[in-house]
Motif scaffolding. Structure first.
Motif, short mmCIF file in Angstrom:
data_model
loop_
_atom_site.label_atom_id
_atom_site.label_comp_id
_atom_site.label_asym_id
_atom_site.label_seq_id
_atom_site.Cartn_x
_atom_site.Cartn_y
_atom_site.Cartn_z
N LEU A 487 0.82 -1.21 0.00
CA LEU A 487 0.00 0.00 0.00
C LEU A 487 0.85 1.26 0.00
N PHE A 488 2.15 1.09 0.19
CA PHE A 488 3.06 2.23 0.27
C PHE A 488 4.14 2.10 -0.78
N LEU A 489 4.77 3.22 -1.12
CA LEU A 489 5.73 3.26 -2.21
C LEU A 489 7.08 2.68 -1.79
N PRO A 490 7.84 2.24 -2.79
CA PRO A 490 9.22 1.82 -2.49
C PRO A 490 10.12 3.03 -2.30
N ILE A 491 11.23 2.80 -1.65
CA ILE A 491 12.27 3.83 -1.57
C ILE A 491 13.07 3.78 -2.86
N GLU A 492 13.27 4.91 -3.46
CA GLU A 492 14.00 4.98 -4.74
C GLU A 492 15.38 4.36 -4.60
N THR A 493 15.81 3.66 -5.63
CA THR A 493 17.08 2.93 -5.61
C THR A 493 18.25 3.83 -5.24
N SER A 494 18.32 5.02 -5.81
CA SER A 494 19.46 5.89 -5.55
C SER A 494 19.51 6.33 -4.08
N GLU A 495 18.35 6.39 -3.44
CA GLU A 495 18.34 6.75 -2.02
C GLU A 495 18.99 5.65 -1.18
N LEU A 496 18.71 4.42 -1.53
CA LEU A 496 19.31 3.29 -0.83
C LEU A 496 20.82 3.26 -1.03
N GLU A 497 21.26 3.67 -2.20
CA GLU A 497 22.70 3.68 -2.49
C GLU A 497 23.40 4.79 -1.73
N ASN A 498 22.73 5.91 -1.56
CA ASN A 498 23.35 7.06 -0.90
C ASN A 498 23.19 7.06 0.61
N ASN A 499 22.22 6.34 1.09
CA ASN A 499 21.97 6.27 2.53
C ASN A 499 21.95 4.80 2.94
N ARG A 500 23.07 4.34 3.44
CA ARG A 500 23.22 2.92 3.76
C ARG A 500 22.41 2.48 4.96
N LEU A 501 21.82 3.42 5.68
CA LEU A 501 21.01 3.06 6.84
C LEU A 501 19.55 2.80 6.48
N LEU A 502 19.18 3.11 5.24
CA LEU A 502 17.81 2.86 4.82
C LEU A 502 17.59 1.38 4.52
N VAL A 503 16.40 0.91 4.83
CA VAL A 503 15.99 -0.45 4.51
C VAL A 503 14.76 -0.37 3.62
N GLN A 504 14.79 -1.09 2.51
CA GLN A 504 13.71 -1.04 1.54
C GLN A 504 12.41 -1.57 2.13
N ASN A 505 11.29 -0.97 1.72
CA ASN A 505 9.97 -1.51 2.01
C ASN A 505 9.99 -3.00 1.63
#
Length: 512
Positions: A487-505
């Motif tokens: 029901l919610f959007l994914p985190i954009e790929t480039s954000e995951l690459e630039n912020n290593r603390l993010l975890v994808q939906n």
């Protein structure tokens, strides 16, 4: 006074020099000394605040897509991964939260530095400074509310990125944490007593954060978080206000279209402004929603809803339907045989099939909150706060006020024969028709469907999307909407690459 959000110049005029990097927050200063050198005058505070509005205006194309396409009442004739529920982390234009974090960074900068500037600039009056802070809190709260409804969990950033020593790697905060911060920001702004009821210029009263827009936003947030008594209280702060400067529900049906042309009407609370004639500001809303070369049109079921409404009023008395909210692809008298309906709020200039066709008219405002929206919020909250027939009667009265202004027959249900779901369906239908094209539909369906532990997931979320969305296979839609994470959007790929603390939906992690 902020001049009408002219090109306010993003940061070139501000003396901030930002990079064009692709980080999740792409407005980082190049010079770590810029903060100390910059914050010296009230004009600089004003400019940064105005840049927040500029960035919000830049985000409008995404606000349209996020708020409408998954709801199915409006769809893109060019195709769109949102409306087919096939968005992926590589769909940067659809799942990038950067436009909203740009607004947040401007708000954070004002909140962090306004008081410092007051100590440096003797002409910076404390009352003015505090008023600017209320606008910054509003912009931050509104931006985070869009974020939480689209991504659920996201980084909660409360300090500006002003030097290159600050890490922009940050883990996600939970939906509950973000909602709590939104409420705290609004409470702080309202508690200061400095939120304005009006500005010197009419456009600013509707195009900048005010006491009224803070209450409207808080009511919306409280509905989302299922705090219905608080939602009613904040709706009443708007609806029961006695100030001469309050927004009002305009009951005259002939004035309905003035909400959109020329805009900034009495019935508006907050709308994102453009002005081509004075400031050479234009947008593509009139073109994208017009009947020339449109991008967005009403879905088949929504067109049928409009035809049914026009049948009730008659084509000559229609207010928000024929030539109000939509124009059919046939002669007006033959509207019942239309096969395509064009969204008219941003394209027309009144209650007739007359298009904005001059250069100076390509600047329709984008509505965020208006009084009819708040009335229907209150109706929803009244239904959910109590099963008492008196509370439900108030909800019906509010719905009927909106319908009467649209020249529609009033609802006269036998309340004792209705249940909560029946009542909510009346509100949801009215919101879909009155607020069509205003970026509300998906959030309404999601809010109605998820409340009380997804009590109404099938009735108000899945079944509604399937009924209106003809661009995707119903079985696929059902399978997606039965997954909470989808029901919610994914985190954009480039954000995951630039912020290593993010975890994808996890839904998108599993499917990609």
């Amino acid at each position: 006074m902020i001049n009408k959000i002219k090109y306010l110049l993003l940061l070139a005029v501000l003396a901030f020099q930002f990079t064009a990097c692709n980080d999740w927050l792409s407005v980082l200063p190049e010079n770590e000394q810029v903060s100390d050198e910059y914050w010296t005058s009230k004009e600089e505070v004003e400019s940064v605040l105005a840049s927040g509005y500029v960035y919000l205006r830049d985000a409008v194309p995404r606000l349209v897509q996020w708020g409408e396409l998954r709801g199915g009442a409006i769809y893109s004739i060019n195709g769109n991964d949102l409306q087919t529920f096939q968005v992926t982390p590589d769909d940067g234009s659809l799942c990038s939260w950067a436009p909203l974090y740009k607004v947040i960074n401007m708000a954070n900068s004002v909140i962090a530095n306004a008081e410092v500037v007051m100590q440096r600039d003797e002409t910076f009056d404390e009352a003015v400074m505090t008023s600017y802070l209320t606008e910054a809190y509003y912009l931050r709260a509104l931006s985070y509310f869009y974020i939480v409804r689209n991504w659920r969990d996201a980084p909660l950033i409360l300090a500006p990125y002003e030097t290159d020593k600050i890490s922009y790697e940050k883990e996600k905060s939970s939906e509950a944490e973000i909602i709590a911060q939104i409420k705290e920001d609004i409470t702080t702004a309202l508690g200061s007593g400095a939120a304005k009821e009006k500005y010197e210029e009419d456009w600013a009263t509707k195009g900048r954060g005010t006491k009224w827009s803070l209450h409207a936003l808080m009511a919306d947030v409280c509905l989302w978080s299922e705090d219905y008594q608080a939602a009613i209280m904040h709706c009443n702060e708007v609806l029961d206000a006695t100030s001469a400067f309050r927004p009002v529900f305009v009951t005259d049906p002939t004035k309905w279209y003035e909400l959109f042309y020329p805009g900034n009407s009495n019935g508006s609370i907050f709308e994102i402004n453009w002005d081509h004639g004075v400031y050479n500001q234009t947008n593509n809303l009139a073109t994208q929603f017009g009947n020339g070369s449109p991008v967005y049109v009403y879905s088949e079921q929504m067109l049928l809803d409009w035809i049914d409404e026009t049948d009730l009023t008659g084509s000559n008395e229609a207010v928000r339907s024929l030539y109000g909210a939509f124009v059919p692809d046939v002669n007006g008298d033959d509207y019942a045989n239309a096969s395509l309906g064009y969204v008219w709020k941003y394209s027309g200039i009144g209650m007739q099939a007359q298009v904005r066709n001059t250069v100076n008219e390509q600047d329709p405002n984008y509505m965020v909150y208006r009084v009819a929206d708040v009335m229907l919020m209150k109706a929803e909250a009244m239904i959910l706060s109590s099963s008492d027939m008196q509370a439900w009667s108030v909800a019906i009265d509010l719905i009927n006020e909106v319908r009467t202004r649209a020249k529609l027959p009033v609802l006269e249900p036998v309340l004792e024969e209705l249940n909560e779901a029946d009542m909510l369906e009346l509100v949801l239908y009215e919101r879909n028709m009155e607020l069509a094209g205003e970026g509300k539909r998906w959030y309404d369906l999601l809010r109605f469907g998820k409340r009380d532990g997804f009590k109404y997931r099938s009735l108000f979320l899945i079944d509604m999307v399937v009924a209106y969305n003809r661009t995707a296979n119903p079985a696929w839609i059902r399978s997606v909407l039965n997954n909470d994470d989808a029901l919610f959007l994914p985190i954009e790929t480039s954000e995951l690459e630039n912020n290593r603390l993010l975890v994808q939906n996890p839904y998108y992690h599993a499917t990609n």
